[in-house]
Design a protein around this motif. Sequence first.
Motif, PDB file in Angstrom:
ATOM      1  N   GLY A  53       0.803  -1.208   0.000  1.00  0.00           N
ATOM      2  CA  GLY A  53       0.000   0.000   0.000  1.00  0.00           C
ATOM      3  C   GLY A  53       0.838   1.261   0.000  1.00  0.00           C
ATOM      4  O   GLY A  53       2.015   1.247   0.371  1.00  0.00           O
TER       5      GLY A  53
ATOM      6  N   SER B 124      -3.464   4.346  -2.775  1.00  0.00           N
ATOM      7  CA  SER B 124      -4.439   4.896  -1.846  1.00  0.00           C
ATOM      8  C   SER B 124      -5.033   6.206  -2.345  1.00  0.00           C
ATOM      9  O   SER B 124      -4.391   6.956  -3.086  1.00  0.00           O
TER      10      SER B 124
ATOM     11  N   THR C 279      -5.251   1.107   6.921  1.00  0.00           N
ATOM     12  CA  THR C 279      -4.821  -0.239   6.566  1.00  0.00           C
ATOM     13  C   THR C 279      -5.643  -1.306   7.261  1.00  0.00           C
ATOM     14  O   THR C 279      -6.037  -2.301   6.640  1.00  0.00           O
TER      15      THR C 279
END
Length: 205
Positions: free
Chosen positions: A19, A50, A93
Amino acid sequence: MHGPGWPVARSGEVIGLLGGSFDPAHAGHAHVTREALRLFGLDRVWWLVSPGNPLKKQGPAPLDRRLARAREVMDHPRAEVTALETALGTRYTADTIRALQRRYPGVRFVWLMGADNLASLHLWDDWQEIVNRVPVGVLARPGQRISARMSPAARLFARARLRGGAVRGLGRMPPPAWAFVNIPMRADNSSALRAAGEWTVSVPA
């Protein structure tokens, strides 16, 4: 049922999740992905580009632009660039992992991060739940090895750390389980690329 645009994964597969804002993506990200595939025995890696990093005050470049750049940079048959956090409506997350586990039952996810992120993991929302939900693979970056190994997260979960040949089976270990590996690192840095004005992509922004 995952629907159009959702990556496909079968029950039992081991999927690494990388991520970040990828603002911009660069060859260093691709290098870390290839090393993670090799060292942790992953079937595939999904990049989670993201919508924005909650720990950063200034927002990133537009998502479409970052996705286009990431797809240029990450050209590997077992890696896929996604905007899953936007599709799921998650920003943190822990929330993303919970949502992916619901949508992909039976898939084994591994959270991937650089050593710099391990050093600050204790600042993340629900960070202990992350480690207790999925194995974590940490790939060393320049200048961050000592601070990462001495971090609150590393100390708290010291007994869950895998070493040696066990690292290869990280994705099939029940959490909490994590591994720290040193890899040949590139000097690519998103902040430096932005500062140098090298944030370019070959499609309209």
